[in-house]
Design a protein around this motif. Structure first.
Motif, PDB file in Angstrom:
ATOM      1  N   THR A   7       9.103  24.894  31.052  1.00 43.16           N
ATOM      2  CA  THR A   7       8.916  25.774  32.204  1.00 43.16           C
ATOM      3  C   THR A   7       7.762  26.732  31.914  1.00 43.16           C
ATOM      4  OG1 THR A   7      10.386  27.494  31.358  1.00 43.16           O
ATOM      5  CG2 THR A   7      11.405  25.716  32.683  1.00 43.16           C
ATOM      6  N   GLU A  10       8.741  29.223  29.305  1.00 43.11           N
ATOM      7  CA  GLU A  10       8.733  28.656  27.950  1.00 43.11           C
ATOM      8  C   GLU A  10       7.304  28.507  27.432  1.00 43.11           C
ATOM      9  OE1 GLU A  10      12.728  25.856  27.934  1.00 43.11           O
ATOM     10  OE2 GLU A  10      11.001  25.187  29.128  1.00 43.11           O
ATOM     11  N   ASP A 147       4.143  22.634  35.483  1.00 43.85           N
ATOM     12  CA  ASP A 147       3.999  23.967  34.911  1.00 43.85           C
ATOM     13  C   ASP A 147       2.958  23.978  33.785  1.00 43.85           C
ATOM     14  OD1 ASP A 147       5.719  25.184  36.687  1.00 43.85           O
ATOM     15  OD2 ASP A 147       7.339  25.497  35.241  1.00 43.85           O
TER      16      ASP A 147
END
Length: 184
Positions: A7, A10, A147
């Motif tokens: 993500t 992250e 992402d």
């Protein structure tokens, strides 16, 4: 087993580690030759050549959408990606080569550290950073997630050149995994 795409949160959590990359003296972590589309060969030793880039790579024969006649773009002869950024988006070293770059280096590729025109010595060879942008593509999305592309193409990602940089070979020479990289 499929690798989970990280993500944005992250990915952003890994920025501090990437920012700690060496600024003057780094290391060539991986050499990847692309003999044909979607094919990768990991090399311990490679030859950089002013005419063809990484010898045996398909850069010259593949051509480029960025040139009017479709010929290879001399300002995108060789692509370098920060190995810490590659490790973050790929999540394992065996997936780095999927990014499509030829050299993965532990080195600060930020605009501030190595603007266009900067020369880097790698082994016996010298490459020069060009102004040609290097951005994520559809394959990058498929391999690492949407992402990851948004991350590398964000304002911070662009400033740090997280997707990598384009260079051209200005002095032919031999390179090897583990070689030092020095800003000239």
């Amino acid at each position: 087993m499929a690798t989970k795409h990280l993500t944005m949160a992250e990915l952003e959590a890994g920025l501090d580690h990437i920012r700690q990359s060496p600024q003057d003296d780094g290391v060539l972590e991986m050499i990847v030759r692309r003999p044909s589309t979607d094919e990768r060969e990991l090399l311990e030793v490679g030859e950089l050549d002013t005419a063809v880039g990484l010898v045996g790579d398909n850069w010259q024969t593949r051509g480029s959408k960025s040139t009017p006649d479709g010929s290879a773009n001399p300002n995108a002869q060789l692509t370098l990606m920060n190995s810490r950024a590659a490790d973050l988006v790929a999540q394992s070293r065996d997936r780095w080569a999927l990014a499509g770059d030829q050299l993965y280096i532990d080195f600060d590729l930020s605009e501030e550290n190595i603007p266009p025109g900067t020369q880097l010595q790698i082994g016996d060879a010298i490459v020069e950073v060009t102004a040609q942008p290097h951005t994520g593509c559809k394959k990058f999305v498929t391999r690492y997630g949407m992402d990851a592309v948004k991350f590398v193409n964000s304002p911070t990602g662009k400033q740090l050149h997280l997707r990598g940089i384009n260079t051209k070979v200005i002095q032919s020479g031999t390179i090897h995994a583990g070689a030092s990289i020095t800003k000239m």
